[in-house]
Design a protein around this motif. Structure first.
Motif, PDB file in Angstrom:
ATOM      1  N   GLU A 221       0.803  -1.223   0.000  1.00 22.47           N
ATOM      2  CA  GLU A 221       0.000   0.000   0.000  1.00 22.47           C
ATOM      3  C   GLU A 221       0.835   1.273   0.000  1.00 22.47           C
ATOM      4  OE1 GLU A 221      -2.743  -0.166   3.242  1.00 22.47           O
ATOM      5  OE2 GLU A 221      -3.908  -1.810   2.374  1.00 22.47           O
ATOM      6  N   ARG A 222       1.997   1.243   0.652  1.00 23.42           N
ATOM      7  CA  ARG A 222       2.773   2.473   0.845  1.00 23.42           C
ATOM      8  C   ARG A 222       3.943   2.613  -0.134  1.00 23.42           C
ATOM      9  NH1 ARG A 222       2.408   4.743   6.011  1.00 23.42           N
ATOM     10  NH2 ARG A 222       3.559   6.431   4.980  1.00 23.42           N
ATOM     11  N   ILE A 223       4.413   1.480  -0.728  1.00 21.44           N
ATOM     12  CA  ILE A 223       5.589   1.555  -1.596  1.00 21.44           C
ATOM     13  C   ILE A 223       5.322   0.980  -2.982  1.00 21.44           C
ATOM     14  CG2 ILE A 223       8.002   0.858  -1.888  1.00 21.44           C
ATOM     15  CD1 ILE A 223       8.272   0.809   1.158  1.00 21.44           C
ATOM     16  N   PHE A 224       4.924  -0.288  -3.068  1.00 17.67           N
ATOM     17  CA  PHE A 224       4.839  -0.956  -4.369  1.00 17.67           C
ATOM     18  C   PHE A 224       3.757  -0.363  -5.270  1.00 17.67           C
ATOM     19  CE2 PHE A 224       6.461  -5.021  -2.093  1.00 17.67           C
ATOM     20  CZ  PHE A 224       7.741  -4.487  -2.054  1.00 17.67           C
ATOM     21  N   GLU A 225       2.543  -0.243  -4.761  1.00 14.33           N
ATOM     22  CA  GLU A 225       1.467   0.312  -5.589  1.00 14.33           C
ATOM     23  C   GLU A 225       1.725   1.767  -5.965  1.00 14.33           C
ATOM     24  OE1 GLU A 225      -2.235  -0.476  -3.629  1.00 14.33           O
ATOM     25  OE2 GLU A 225      -2.210  -2.615  -4.163  1.00 14.33           O
ATOM     26  N   PRO A 226       2.138   2.632  -5.032  1.00 16.25           N
ATOM     27  CA  PRO A 226       2.433   4.018  -5.419  1.00 16.25           C
ATOM     28  C   PRO A 226       3.549   4.136  -6.462  1.00 16.25           C
ATOM     29  CG  PRO A 226       2.131   3.874  -3.052  1.00 16.25           C
ATOM     30  CD  PRO A 226       2.176   2.463  -3.563  1.00 16.25           C
ATOM     31  N   LEU A 227       4.571   3.273  -6.371  1.00 12.34           N
ATOM     32  CA  LEU A 227       5.697   3.359  -7.300  1.00 12.34           C
ATOM     33  C   LEU A 227       5.468   2.564  -8.582  1.00 12.34           C
ATOM     34  CD1 LEU A 227       8.837   3.119  -4.948  1.00 12.34           C
ATOM     35  CD2 LEU A 227       7.755   5.165  -5.902  1.00 12.34           C
ATOM     36  N   GLY A 228       4.378   1.824  -8.650  1.00 14.88           N
ATOM     37  CA  GLY A 228       4.128   1.015  -9.841  1.00 14.88           C
ATOM     38  C   GLY A 228       5.016  -0.213  -9.929  1.00 14.88           C
ATOM     39  N   ASP A 289      11.040  -3.082 -12.047  1.00 16.05           N
ATOM     40  CA  ASP A 289      10.450  -2.703 -10.763  1.00 16.05           C
ATOM     41  C   ASP A 289      11.482  -2.090  -9.842  1.00 16.05           C
ATOM     42  OD1 ASP A 289       7.868  -3.493 -11.320  1.00 16.05           O
ATOM     43  OD2 ASP A 289       7.718  -4.875  -9.638  1.00 16.05           O
ATOM     44  N   TYR A 290      12.629  -2.752  -9.714  1.00 22.06           N
ATOM     45  CA  TYR A 290      13.630  -2.270  -8.761  1.00 22.06           C
ATOM     46  C   TYR A 290      14.217  -0.939  -9.222  1.00 22.06           C
ATOM     47  CZ  TYR A 290      16.399  -2.938  -4.584  1.00 22.06           C
ATOM     48  OH  TYR A 290      16.917  -2.799  -3.313  1.00 22.06           O
ATOM     49  N   HIS A 291      14.261  -0.728 -10.529  1.00 25.85           N
ATOM     50  CA  HIS A 291      14.750   0.553 -11.025  1.00 25.85           C
ATOM     51  C   HIS A 291      13.832   1.687 -10.575  1.00 25.85           C
ATOM     52  CE1 HIS A 291      15.242   3.855 -13.999  1.00 25.85           C
ATOM     53  NE2 HIS A 291      16.516   3.588 -13.806  1.00 25.85           N
ATOM     54  N   ARG A 292      12.536   1.451 -10.530  1.00 27.21           N
ATOM     55  CA  ARG A 292      11.609   2.490 -10.077  1.00 27.21           C
ATOM     56  C   ARG A 292      11.856   2.832  -8.610  1.00 27.21           C
ATOM     57  NH1 ARG A 292       7.749   3.990 -13.457  1.00 27.21           N
ATOM     58  NH2 ARG A 292       6.348   4.718 -11.797  1.00 27.21           N
ATOM     59  N   PHE A 293      12.171   1.830  -7.816  1.00 26.97           N
ATOM     60  CA  PHE A 293      12.512   2.070  -6.413  1.00 26.97           C
ATOM     61  C   PHE A 293      13.802   2.896  -6.318  1.00 26.97           C
ATOM     62  CE2 PHE A 293      14.962   0.624  -2.666  1.00 26.97           C
ATOM     63  CZ  PHE A 293      14.113   1.071  -1.666  1.00 26.97           C
ATOM     64  N   CYS A 294      14.820   2.516  -7.075  1.00 24.10           N
ATOM     65  CA  CYS A 294      16.087   3.252  -7.065  1.00 24.10           C
ATOM     66  C   CYS A 294      15.910   4.679  -7.562  1.00 24.10           C
ATOM     67  CB  CYS A 294      17.118   2.533  -7.934  1.00 24.10           C
ATOM     68  SG  CYS A 294      17.685   0.941  -7.297  1.00 24.10           S
ATOM     69  N   LEU A 295      15.082   4.856  -8.596  1.00 25.70           N
ATOM     70  CA  LEU A 295      14.875   6.186  -9.156  1.00 25.70           C
ATOM     71  C   LEU A 295      14.199   7.104  -8.140  1.00 25.70           C
ATOM     72  CD1 LEU A 295      15.254   7.908 -11.666  1.00 25.70           C
ATOM     73  CD2 LEU A 295      13.048   7.056 -12.513  1.00 25.70           C
TER      74      LEU A 295
END
Length: 416
Positions: A221-228, A289-295
């Motif tokens: 809810e707080r990380i994966f869905e917001p970051l896609g 996916d992990y690139h979106r987290f890093c970005l």
């Protein structure tokens, strides 16, 4: 699948296309073609633009299907920065503080003792010099350890208790595992040394207690869905199982390679939602996916207009939080690490580069990085605005020098 084209050319962001293309060929010829590794996936972006994305090899050593952007990898300890971001989101909300004692959230740690000599059958303990804090959990200075290490008698106690064994922890929750860890002695008093271990699992339990949500729900809810991050989770649902590749293990003494976990429906650890939400190493993900987290981290805590963290918080996370500005090497001696111990300090959730020359590879001060047990790795260079990610599925970390080689090749592609 080979290389993937993107909207921006490498030259648009100051990288050399020929040298980036060489990365794929290098790993293909050195590791994939002769069967040392089943595959190699690499990604490089600069200024937020992906300009290199390559997938070489297959889902199995003996064949299988070609890997690609949708291939799901076990990222193991690359879960740790995600757990750390979750905790810092609560920090930004004033819910937790770094100087809070862990026992505030996990009461069992109020009674935790420190190993004080003896052997496994007859050992002594003593009270710690000070209580374990939330910052200790971020920085691996809690004194807890991992059972797969063979550095200390306490490691053997963890093995005997089967603490955190992936695929064997279905009978307990994260909270129950942390309560069992609290009953075992610490390797040292909190803050005294750096030691890789279940510290991030403890931090994940802090997130659960402080937020009132289980870790999987908080992440979603707080990380994966917001970051896609649509393919990142603690398990792989049936509809995506055909995208989970096999994972292998190489014996460090004999060199024999065996399958650690099967692909797709043959996986024993990832085809169902686990009861134990392993905050330090339980996630699967894709490179995109992990690139979106890093970005999000590179851009100071926000992505596409959505803010997860304050820019000052991200800056604070990249600082070296080890006592006296020491490196992992100076604090941890010969302890296992997912990043080079020389030249790297440790921030809130990952290594932070403090002395480029000591790492023996090009880089920039403040570079934030970490890796996973099956030889996945990422780094975020805030000076060059470079993100680089690589993935294969071969345990253990460092069975081949693919991380420093990847770093050499990426920085060799910088034109300006």
């Amino acid at each position: 699948m080979a290389d993937t084209e993107h909207e921006f050319a490498p030259e648009d962001v100051g990288l050399n296309a020929g040298r980036l293309n060489y990365i794929s060929d290098y790993f293909d010829k050195a590791y994939v073609a002769d069967g040392k590794l089943p595959c190699m996936a690499t990604m490089v972006s600069r200024n937020g633009q992906i300009v290199h994305e390559s997938y070489r090899g297959n889902t199995h050593l003996e064949g299988g299907s070609p890997i690609g952007p949708d291939t799901i990898f076990r990222i193991y300890s690359m879960t740790k920065p995600i757990t750390s971001v979750a905790a810092m989101m609560l920090h930004d909300e004033g819910i937790i503080r770094l100087d809070h004692e862990i026992s505030r959230y996990i009461p069992e740690f109020a009674e935790t003792q420190v190993w004080d000599g003896g052997d496994l059958k007859d050992f002594k303990t003593r009270a710690p010099d000070r209580p374990m804090t939330v910052r200790d959990a971020f920085t691996h200075t809690t004194g807890v350890t991992y059972g797969f290490l063979f550095q200390h008698e306490v490691d053997a106690l963890y093995r005997g208790e089967k603490i955190g064994n992936l695929g064997e922890g279905d009978g307990e929750t994260l909270g129950e595992m942390c309560a069992r860890i609290a009953k075992l002695p610490l390797v040292f008093s909190p803050g005294e040394r750096w030691n890789y271990g279940h510290s991030t699992d403890i931090l994940g339990r802090v997130v659960e207690v402080a937020s009132g949500q289980t870790l999987d729900v908080f992440f979603r809810e707080r990380i994966f869905e917001p970051l896609g991050m649509v393919d990142t989770d603690f398990y792989v649902p049936e509809s995506k199982l055909d995208r989970l590749m096999a994972c292998y293990a190489k014996n460090p003494i004999t060199g024999e390679v065996t399958m650690s976990d099967g692909a797709g429906a043959d996986s024993k650890a990832y085809k169902a939602q686990p009861k134990l939400l392993n905050a330090g190493g339980g996630l699967v993900s894709t490179l995109r996916d992990y690139h979106r987290f890093c970005l999000m981290l590179l851009q100071g805590g926000s992505l596409e207009g959505l803010r997860l963290l304050s820019p000052k918080t991200v800056e604070f996370m990249r600082l070296n939080h080890l006592p006296g500005g020491k490196t992992i090497k100076e604090m941890g001696d010969q302890t296992f690490s997912e990043a080079r111990m020389e030249g790297n300090g440790f921030g809130l959730g990952g290594s932070t580069l403090v002395d480029v020359a000591e790492t023996l590879t090009p880089g920039s001060p403040g570079t934030f990085s970490w890796g996973g047990l099956a030889n996945t790795f990422f780094w975020i260079d805030p000076v060059e605005e470079i993100i680089a990610i690589q993935a294969t599925q071969m345990i253990p970390t460092g069975c081949y020098p693919i991380r420093p080689q990847f770093q050499q090749l990426v920085y060799a592609a910088v034109d300006w």
